[in-house]
Design a protein around this motif. Structure first.
Motif, PDB file in Angstrom:
ATOM      1  N   VAL A 120      -5.534   6.498 -23.496  1.00 10.89           N
ATOM      2  CA  VAL A 120      -6.821   6.394 -24.192  1.00 10.89           C
ATOM      3  C   VAL A 120      -7.999   6.800 -23.310  1.00 10.89           C
ATOM      4  O   VAL A 120      -9.128   6.900 -23.791  1.00 10.89           O
ATOM      5  CB  VAL A 120      -7.059   4.968 -24.729  1.00 10.89           C
ATOM      6  N   SER A 121      -7.760   7.053 -22.024  1.00  6.92           N
ATOM      7  CA  SER A 121      -8.851   7.510 -21.158  1.00  6.92           C
ATOM      8  C   SER A 121      -9.390   8.867 -21.594  1.00  6.92           C
ATOM      9  O   SER A 121     -10.468   9.287 -21.154  1.00  6.92           O
ATOM     10  CB  SER A 121      -8.390   7.577 -19.697  1.00  6.92           C
ATOM     11  N   VAL A 122      -8.663   9.530 -22.488  1.00  6.81           N
ATOM     12  CA  VAL A 122      -9.138  10.812 -23.014  1.00  6.81           C
ATOM     13  C   VAL A 122     -10.288  10.625 -24.012  1.00  6.81           C
ATOM     14  O   VAL A 122     -11.067  11.552 -24.263  1.00  6.81           O
ATOM     15  CB  VAL A 122      -7.975  11.584 -23.685  1.00  6.81           C
ATOM     16  N   ILE A 123     -10.427   9.419 -24.581  1.00  2.00           N
ATOM     17  CA  ILE A 123     -11.432   9.190 -25.626  1.00  2.00           C
ATOM     18  C   ILE A 123     -12.858   9.404 -25.125  1.00  2.00           C
ATOM     19  O   ILE A 123     -13.647  10.082 -25.792  1.00  2.00           O
ATOM     20  CB  ILE A 123     -11.253   7.785 -26.246  1.00  2.00           C
ATOM     21  N   PRO A 124     -13.269   8.866 -23.957  1.00  4.66           N
ATOM     22  CA  PRO A 124     -14.639   9.148 -23.494  1.00  4.66           C
ATOM     23  C   PRO A 124     -14.911  10.640 -23.314  1.00  4.66           C
ATOM     24  O   PRO A 124     -16.031  11.110 -23.574  1.00  4.66           O
ATOM     25  CB  PRO A 124     -14.718   8.409 -22.151  1.00  4.66           C
ATOM     26  N   VAL A 125     -13.899  11.397 -22.870  1.00  6.10           N
ATOM     27  CA  VAL A 125     -14.071  12.845 -22.698  1.00  6.10           C
ATOM     28  C   VAL A 125     -14.292  13.517 -24.042  1.00  6.10           C
ATOM     29  O   VAL A 125     -15.177  14.373 -24.196  1.00  6.10           O
ATOM     30  CB  VAL A 125     -12.844  13.459 -21.986  1.00  6.10           C
ATOM     31  N   ILE A 126     -13.516  13.118 -25.031  1.00  8.67           N
ATOM     32  CA  ILE A 126     -13.658  13.704 -26.373  1.00  8.67           C
ATOM     33  C   ILE A 126     -15.055  13.431 -26.919  1.00  8.67           C
ATOM     34  O   ILE A 126     -15.766  14.339 -27.370  1.00  8.67           O
ATOM     35  CB  ILE A 126     -12.588  13.132 -27.329  1.00  8.67           C
ATOM     36  N   LEU A 127     -15.483  12.162 -26.864  1.00 12.18           N
ATOM     37  CA  LEU A 127     -16.783  11.786 -27.416  1.00 12.18           C
ATOM     38  C   LEU A 127     -17.951  12.393 -26.645  1.00 12.18           C
ATOM     39  O   LEU A 127     -19.059  12.507 -27.167  1.00 12.18           O
ATOM     40  CB  LEU A 127     -16.912  10.260 -27.447  1.00 12.18           C
TER      41      LEU A 127
END
Length: 488
Positions: A120-127
């Protein structure tokens, strides 16, 4: 001019509620399916994981939207610059979230959380790639575009969550749904808005002067509202965390789905009045009266129907959620009042005070949770309620002595709906206690609550207007349907 601002707040509330109610309908269907496919442990793991995700997102938030709403954006390089600053912070945040995975697993005594955190650490990058141009729509009182974006993301994300749950039947379904919603939200923001952000550092120094406090307030605000989840991960097992998390989610449904949307356009409107103190205070009185008129009955109402709601909607395996819902429902009153304080203090450049208020709340929760010695969600939710009561007193003091609202106008707006809501609560409990069926108890409890509060306020409205003049607008709208006496 006043009508223009009232219309703007109404428009913001309307589109925000359309978004949330649509998403809630989709989410309710999703939840009713998922609570039967997944266990409380799954919700505990997913809930605690998402706490850390959004905590790191808060750590990387530089107040992009509020900066756009507050400042002059005629120079597009300001938009490019604030987008770039936000992008940098989000990427750094994602990196540290990834590195924290093993520590989080040790802290929660749940080894499987390490893998989940890394994913889920990918979520901040996506947003981070969200189109900052979307905020210009809200700045110009156009709330429709954000509504469309969020509705599309919620629909497709929920469909994905249910599909994955049917296939694998564990917490990864919840994780997959959140990641997909983030991806869809970003893609949709570029479809709906023609603005194309690019890398720019021209205004970083100027923006950081304001954004540093927006950043601190964002972090402290998130910790204030969710610090209990951080502590529970160390105090309770994942099953009990799941009960607490589910109870919190459903007890605060009226706030997230109704009260918060009612205030959605307030920041945009108040920002236009920030240099006109008297007009700002009048608008604040009006907004406070309206929100308290609604917050009091829903808080007492949720407490009254919690037992029947859990049995009918969630099922018997979730009965430990009942006392959590009953206790946490009253925090909606505190959150509603504090929501208005945040808006005013930010616009008045009193963010250091707001930060101190958040820190006070955080310290109160930490001290009470560890100091009480309790290790069950029921008792800890009651402790959280007591802390909320103390903080409510602090919030009232800020209104009276810092924002300098008049007690003669503030307190009646709180006390009148409070006493009517108490009457409503005992009426609902009297009806529900006589009914054996949880389904009919839930249905008749809701009907009784609506009728008692509506009739009581309808009777008191002409008299209440003498001490709460802001109720006149409510009376006017009701008068279009029911003839009520008008008092000058």
């Amino acid at each position: 001019m006043a009508d223009q601002y009232s219309q703007a707040i109404f428009s913001g509330a309307k589109w925000s509620m359309i978004t949330i109610w649509y998403n809630r309908c989709i989410g309710l269907v999703s939840t009713l399916v998922l609570v039967r496919l997944l266990s409380p442990e799954d919700y505990g793991i997913a809930g605690f994981t998402m706490f850390f995700v959004y905590f790191f997102i808060a750590l990387s938030t530089v107040g992009t939207k509020r900066y756009v709403l507050m400042e002059d954006m005629t120079d597009e390089n300001k938009l490019h610059s604030i987008w770039s600053l936000n992008l940098l912070f989000r990427i750094v945040s994602a990196f540290f979230l990834f590195l924290s995975a093993d520590w989080v697993a040790v802290y929660t005594n749940e080894p499987e959380i390490a893998v989940v955190i890394r994913v889920v650490s990918v979520i901040p990058v996506i947003l981070a790639f969200h189109n900052v141009g979307m905020d210009l729509f809200e700045k110009n009182f156009n709330f429709k575009m954000e509504t469309m974006m969020l509705m599309v993301a919620k629909t497709l994300g929920s469909m994905c969550t249910i599909a994955v749950a049917l296939i694998i039947g564990n917490y990864w379904a919840l994780i997959a749904g959140v990641i997909l919603m983030a991806v869809i939200e970003v893609i949709t923001s570029y479809i709906l808005c023609p603005f194309r952000p690019r890398w720019c550092t021209q205004y970083w120094k100027e923006q950081w002067v304001i954004s540093k406090w927006l950043y601190l307030v964002s972090v402290s605000g998130y910790m204030r509202s969710r610090v209990d989840m951080l502590l529970l991960g160390n105090i309770l097992n994942s099953r009990n965390v799941g009960f607490y998390n589910m109870g919190q989610e459903f007890s605060w449904l009226p706030f997230t789905d109704f009260l918060a949307p009612m205030n959605h356009g307030a920041f945009s409107v108040f920002s236009k009045l920030k240099d006109q103190d008297s007009l700002l205070k009048e608008r604040l009185y009006s907004q406070m009266a309206l929100l308290m008129f609604l917050a009091m009955p829903v808080s007492f109402g949720v407490c009254a129907i919690a037992e029947d709601f859990v049995y009918v909607v969630l099922g018997e395996k979730w009965i430990d959620v009942i006392p959590v819902m009953q206790n946490l429902s009253f925090l909606m009153i505190v959150m509603t009042m504090y929501m208005l304080i945040q808006t005013v203090l930010i616009l008045k450049s009193r963010m250091p005070l707001l930060f101190k208020c958040d820190c006070l709340a955080i310290l109160l929760v930490i001290g009470s949770f560890y100091g009480s010695g309790y290790d069950d969600p029921d008792s800890l939710s009651f402790v959280r309620l007591l802390v909320g009561g103390i903080f409510l007193v602090c919030v009232t003091i800020v209104f009276l002595f810092v924002i300098r609202l008049q007690a003669s106008r503030l307190l009646p707006a709180i006390l009148v709906p409070f006493f009517v809501s108490v009457l409503m609560y005992f009426s609902v409990m009297a009806v529900v206690s006589e009914i054996d069926s949880h389904f009919w108890g839930l249905l008749l409890g809701i009907v009784t609550g609506v009728l008692v509060y509506s009739v009581a306020m309808l009777v008191l409205l002409p008299v209440s207007i003498r001490v709460i003049p802001e109720y006149r607008s409510i009376q006017t709208k009701i008068g279009k349907i029911i003839r009520t006496p008008m008092f000058d």
